[in-house]
Design a protein around this motif. Structure first.
Motif, PDB file in Angstrom:
ATOM      1  N   ASP A  72       0.843  -1.193   0.000  1.00 26.08           N
ATOM      2  CA  ASP A  72       0.000   0.000   0.000  1.00 26.08           C
ATOM      3  C   ASP A  72       0.882   1.249   0.000  1.00 26.08           C
ATOM      4  N   PHE A  73       0.262   2.377   0.071  1.00 29.89           N
ATOM      5  CA  PHE A  73       0.983   3.648   0.121  1.00 29.89           C
ATOM      6  C   PHE A  73       0.699   4.364   1.441  1.00 29.89           C
ATOM      7  N   LYS A  74       0.624   3.580   2.509  1.00 27.20           N
ATOM      8  CA  LYS A  74       0.376   4.115   3.852  1.00 27.20           C
ATOM      9  C   LYS A  74       1.619   3.950   4.702  1.00 27.20           C
ATOM     10  N   GLY A  75       1.767   4.875   5.655  1.00 23.19           N
ATOM     11  CA  GLY A  75       2.892   4.806   6.565  1.00 23.19           C
ATOM     12  C   GLY A  75       2.630   5.647   7.801  1.00 23.19           C
ATOM     13  N   GLU A  76       3.691   5.872   8.559  1.00 20.32           N
ATOM     14  CA  GLU A  76       3.609   6.657   9.789  1.00 20.32           C
ATOM     15  C   GLU A  76       4.471   7.903   9.642  1.00 20.32           C
ATOM     16  N   PHE A  77       4.066   8.976  10.328  1.00 23.49           N
ATOM     17  CA  PHE A  77       4.864  10.201  10.290  1.00 23.49           C
ATOM     18  C   PHE A  77       4.994  10.776  11.688  1.00 23.49           C
ATOM     19  N   MET A  78       6.039  11.587  11.840  1.00 28.89           N
ATOM     20  CA  MET A  78       6.225  12.378  13.054  1.00 28.89           C
ATOM     21  C   MET A  78       6.682  13.758  12.594  1.00 28.89           C
ATOM     22  N   ALA A  79       5.916  14.777  12.968  1.00 22.88           N
ATOM     23  CA  ALA A  79       6.267  16.168  12.670  1.00 22.88           C
ATOM     24  C   ALA A  79       6.629  16.835  13.990  1.00 22.88           C
TER      25      ALA A  79
END
Length: 138
Positions: A72-79
């Motif tokens: 898929d084209f999903k993931g995790e982020f942290m800003a």
């Protein structure tokens, strides 16, 4: 004797085939890796309705990581930056060049482009067009 050679050949051929297939599965890349978004990015500039901000963009970062699902084209982020840290999930729509951020019961959608180590977000906020340029950190 000839049947022993045939059996040995078949056994070796089967082992090579099994080992070769196992290696291919281990090397499968996440779809997100191919987009170039994975990694750490630093905010370089921001403009509002085409007018560049005179503020020094100092300490805002966003990191994109893959999740356990490779197809898929999903993931995790942290800003994060001075006085804030936000974590959540993101999803790319590569046909429409949009990215959706989900965090703290909020969903935000931006247009994006990646070129030459630069990630550009375009979005609307308070009836103003915001364009942010993020430089990939090595």
């Amino acid at each position: 004797m000839k049947s022993f050679e045939v059996i040995t050949f078949m056994l070796v051929f089967t082992l090579i085939t099994l080992v070769g297939c196992e290696k291919d599965e281990n090397e499968k890349q996440d779809n997100l890796q191919q987009t170039g978004i994975i990694g750490k990015w630093k905010l370089e500039s921001r403009s509002i309705d085409g007018i560049s901000s005179l503020a020094v963009e100092c300490c805002d970062y966003i990191e994109f990581k893959t999740d356990n699902e490779l197809d898929d084209f999903k993931g995790e982020f942290m800003a994060y930056g001075t006085g804030y840290e936000t974590t959540g999930e993101f999803e790319l729509n590569t046909t429409e060049n949009t990215i959706h951020f989900d965090y703290n019961n909020t969903r935000r959608s931006y247009e994006y482009q990646i070129f030459a180590g630069l990630l550009e977000f375009t979005y609307m906020e308070d009836d103003q067009e915001i364009v942010e340029d993020w430089r990939k950190e090595e």
